[in-house]
Design a protein around this motif. Structure first.
Motif, PDB file in Angstrom:
ATOM      1  N   GLY A  57     -14.484  26.105  38.991  1.00  0.00           N
ATOM      2  CA  GLY A  57     -13.181  26.224  39.177  1.00  0.00           C
ATOM      3  C   GLY A  57     -12.156  26.697  37.834  1.00  0.00           C
ATOM      4  O   GLY A  57     -13.116  26.841  36.860  1.00  0.00           O
ATOM      5  N   ALA A  58     -10.977  26.878  37.997  1.00  0.00           N
ATOM      6  CA  ALA A  58     -10.046  27.378  36.973  1.00  0.00           C
ATOM      7  C   ALA A  58     -10.322  26.416  35.581  1.00  0.00           C
ATOM      8  O   ALA A  58     -10.184  27.261  34.518  1.00  0.00           O
ATOM      9  CB  ALA A  58      -8.735  27.260  37.276  1.00  0.00           C
ATOM     10  N   ASP A  59     -10.666  24.981  35.869  1.00  0.00           N
ATOM     11  CA  ASP A  59     -10.684  24.344  34.536  1.00  0.00           C
ATOM     12  C   ASP A  59     -12.233  24.358  34.141  1.00  0.00           C
ATOM     13  O   ASP A  59     -12.446  23.328  33.302  1.00  0.00           O
ATOM     14  CB  ASP A  59     -10.140  22.941  34.880  1.00  0.00           C
TER      15      ASP A  59
ATOM     16  N   GLU B 263     -17.770  22.531  41.951  1.00  0.00           N
ATOM     17  CA  GLU B 263     -17.270  22.349  43.040  1.00  0.00           C
ATOM     18  C   GLU B 263     -17.465  20.820  43.480  1.00  0.00           C
ATOM     19  O   GLU B 263     -16.420  20.022  43.782  1.00  0.00           O
ATOM     20  CB  GLU B 263     -18.018  23.139  44.336  1.00  0.00           C
TER      21      GLU B 263
ATOM     22  N   LEU C 180     -14.935  18.823  41.319  1.00  0.00           N
ATOM     23  CA  LEU C 180     -13.498  19.292  41.835  1.00  0.00           C
ATOM     24  C   LEU C 180     -13.235  18.285  43.103  1.00  0.00           C
ATOM     25  O   LEU C 180     -12.184  17.914  43.298  1.00  0.00           O
ATOM     26  CB  LEU C 180     -13.123  20.605  42.093  1.00  0.00           C
ATOM     27  N   ARG C 181     -14.152  18.260  44.077  1.00  0.00           N
ATOM     28  CA  ARG C 181     -14.023  17.494  45.201  1.00  0.00           C
ATOM     29  C   ARG C 181     -13.810  16.012  44.932  1.00  0.00           C
ATOM     30  O   ARG C 181     -13.133  15.297  45.604  1.00  0.00           O
ATOM     31  CB  ARG C 181     -15.195  17.897  46.225  1.00  0.00           C
TER      32      ARG C 181
ATOM     33  N   GLU D 221     -10.687  15.348  43.621  1.00  0.00           N
ATOM     34  CA  GLU D 221      -9.568  15.555  44.756  1.00  0.00           C
ATOM     35  C   GLU D 221      -9.614  14.298  45.556  1.00  0.00           C
ATOM     36  O   GLU D 221      -8.495  13.659  46.005  1.00  0.00           O
ATOM     37  CB  GLU D 221      -9.841  16.740  45.474  1.00  0.00           C
TER      38      GLU D 221
ATOM     39  N   ARG E  87     -14.904  26.743  52.538  1.00  0.00           N
ATOM     40  CA  ARG E  87     -13.978  27.255  51.627  1.00  0.00           C
ATOM     41  C   ARG E  87     -14.159  26.368  50.063  1.00  0.00           C
ATOM     42  O   ARG E  87     -14.607  25.272  50.039  1.00  0.00           O
ATOM     43  CB  ARG E  87     -12.856  26.938  52.001  1.00  0.00           C
TER      44      ARG E  87
ATOM     45  N   PRO F 271     -12.996  24.444  46.770  1.00  0.00           N
ATOM     46  CA  PRO F 271     -11.926  23.488  46.610  1.00  0.00           C
ATOM     47  C   PRO F 271     -10.514  23.930  46.138  1.00  0.00           C
ATOM     48  O   PRO F 271      -9.680  23.268  46.141  1.00  0.00           O
ATOM     49  CB  PRO F 271     -12.671  22.278  45.810  1.00  0.00           C
ATOM     50  N   GLU F 272     -10.888  25.195  45.608  1.00  0.00           N
ATOM     51  CA  GLU F 272      -9.203  25.908  45.235  1.00  0.00           C
ATOM     52  C   GLU F 272      -9.295  27.106  45.030  1.00  0.00           C
ATOM     53  O   GLU F 272     -10.413  28.019  45.534  1.00  0.00           O
ATOM     54  CB  GLU F 272      -9.032  25.404  43.590  1.00  0.00           C
ATOM     55  N   GLY F 273      -8.254  27.763  45.510  1.00  0.00           N
ATOM     56  CA  GLY F 273      -8.297  29.136  45.672  1.00  0.00           C
ATOM     57  C   GLY F 273      -8.492  29.674  47.094  1.00  0.00           C
ATOM     58  O   GLY F 273      -8.985  28.689  47.971  1.00  0.00           O
TER      59      GLY F 273
END
Length: 256
Positions: A68-70, A74, A77-78, A81, A154, A156-158
Motif C-alpha cells: 500500500g501507499a504506506d 494487504e 492493511l486489512r 481497517e 479488490r 484494500p486501498e485504491g
C-alpha cells in the motif's frame, strides 16, 4: 581468491536464525524490526532475481508482491481497517473460491454416494496427485494434499485489483477430493509472494504462479517421501518380526 557463494538453503537458515533472535525482544522495537528486515532481505536473496516484485512489508516483514501507499502489505492493511472499524467479520473475498466443478451431475452424484467407477476414482486421484511423487501410486482413502489456488479481489486501498495465491487442503474421501481445514503434513512455508497487482505483466504473473505451485508441490513431495520411508520401515520391521517368530518356532521344534 574465489569467494564462496552461499546457497539458498544457507541463506534461509540465516534468515530463520535472525527471526529467532528477533523473538528474544519483548516488543517490536527498532532492533527487532531491523533483524526481521535483514531476515526478509536474506529470503529475497535466496529466491534470486525474479521478473515479479519481491517487496517487504514495513509492518510484518513478510515478502509480498504488492504494498500500500504506506509500505504495508494487504494483510496488515486489512487488519488495521478491521481494527479501526471494530469489525470482527472476515472479508469473504480473502478466501480462495472453491475450484470450479467441471464434473457431469451424474458423476458428482456417484462421488457423493461413493459409488463411482474405478475409472472415475483414478481420474479424480490423478487430478491432484503425481503417483509415487506426491502421494501413493493407487488411490487411497484418507490421503491429503495441499493444493495451490488463485483468485482476484479488490485491493484494500485504491481502485486496483489484486491476484492472490493461496493453499487449500484436500482429503481423498469416497473417491473424491474434499476440502478440509488442514492436512497431517501441515501448511507449506512458501517464499513466493502471495499477492500481486493484476496489472502486472502477464508473463511475470504466470512465472510467480508457477513458482508458487512448485513450492506447494515440493511440500507434497516431502510429505510423501517421509510417509513412504515410514511405511517401508514398518514393512521391514514386520518382516523382521515374522522371521524372528519363524526362527523361534523352528528352534522350539528342534528342541522338542
Amino acid at each position: 581468491m574465489i569467494e564462496s557463494v552461499e546457497t539458498p538453503e544457507e541463506l534461509l537458515q540465516q534468515a530463520a536464525a535472525l527471526d529467532g533472535e528477533a523473538l528474544s525482544f519483548r516488543d517490536h522495537g527498532t532492533k527487532a524490526d531491523e533483524l526481521r528486515r535483514q531476515a526478509a532481505d536474506l529470503r529475497i536473496a535466496a529466491l534470486g532475481p525474479k521478473p515479479y516484485p519481491l517487496l517487504v512489508c514495513g509492518a510484518c516483514f513478510r515478502l509480498t508482491g504488492w504494498l500500500g501507499a504506506d509500505g504495508t502489505c494487504e494483510e496488515c492493511l486489512r487488519a488495521r481497517e478491521e481494527h479501526a472499524t471494530r469489525s470482527w467479520l472476515r472479508l469473504d473475498d480473502l478466501r480462495p473460491p472453491p475450484e470450479p466443478e467441471r464434473v457431469p451431475p451424474l458423476r458428482r452424484l456417484k462421488r457423493a454416494l461413493g459409488v463411482g467407477s474405478g475409472r472415475d476414482r483414478a481420474r479424480e486421484w490423478l487430478s491432484k496427485v503425481a503417483p509415487g511423487e506426491t502421494g501413493p501410486i493407487q488411490p487411497e482413502e484418507g490421503w491429503a494434499v495441499e493444493w495451490a489456488v488463485k483468485s482476484e479481489h479488490r485491493a484494500p486501498e485504491g481502485p486496483h485489483l489484486l491476484v492472490a495465491f493461496d493453499v487449500q487442503s484436500f482429503r481423498f474421501e469416497f473417491a473424491a477430493w474434499r476440502p478440509v481445514e488442514t492436512t497431517p503434513g501441515g501448511k507449506p512455508r512458501i517464499l513466493t509472494p502471495r499477492e500481486f497487482a493484476a496489472s502486472l505483466e502477464i508473463s511475470a504473473l504466470a512465472l510467480a504462479w508457477r513458482d508458487f505451485v512448485a513450492e506447494v508441490d515440493e511440500h507434497n513431495r516431502a510429505v510423501w517421501r517421509a510417509e513412504a520411508e515410514r511405511r517401508e520401515a514398518a514393512v521391514h520391521a514386520e518382516t523382521e518380526r515374522r522371521n524372528a517368530e519363524e526362527l523361534e518356532r523352528g528352534t522350539s521344534r528342534l528342541l522338542g
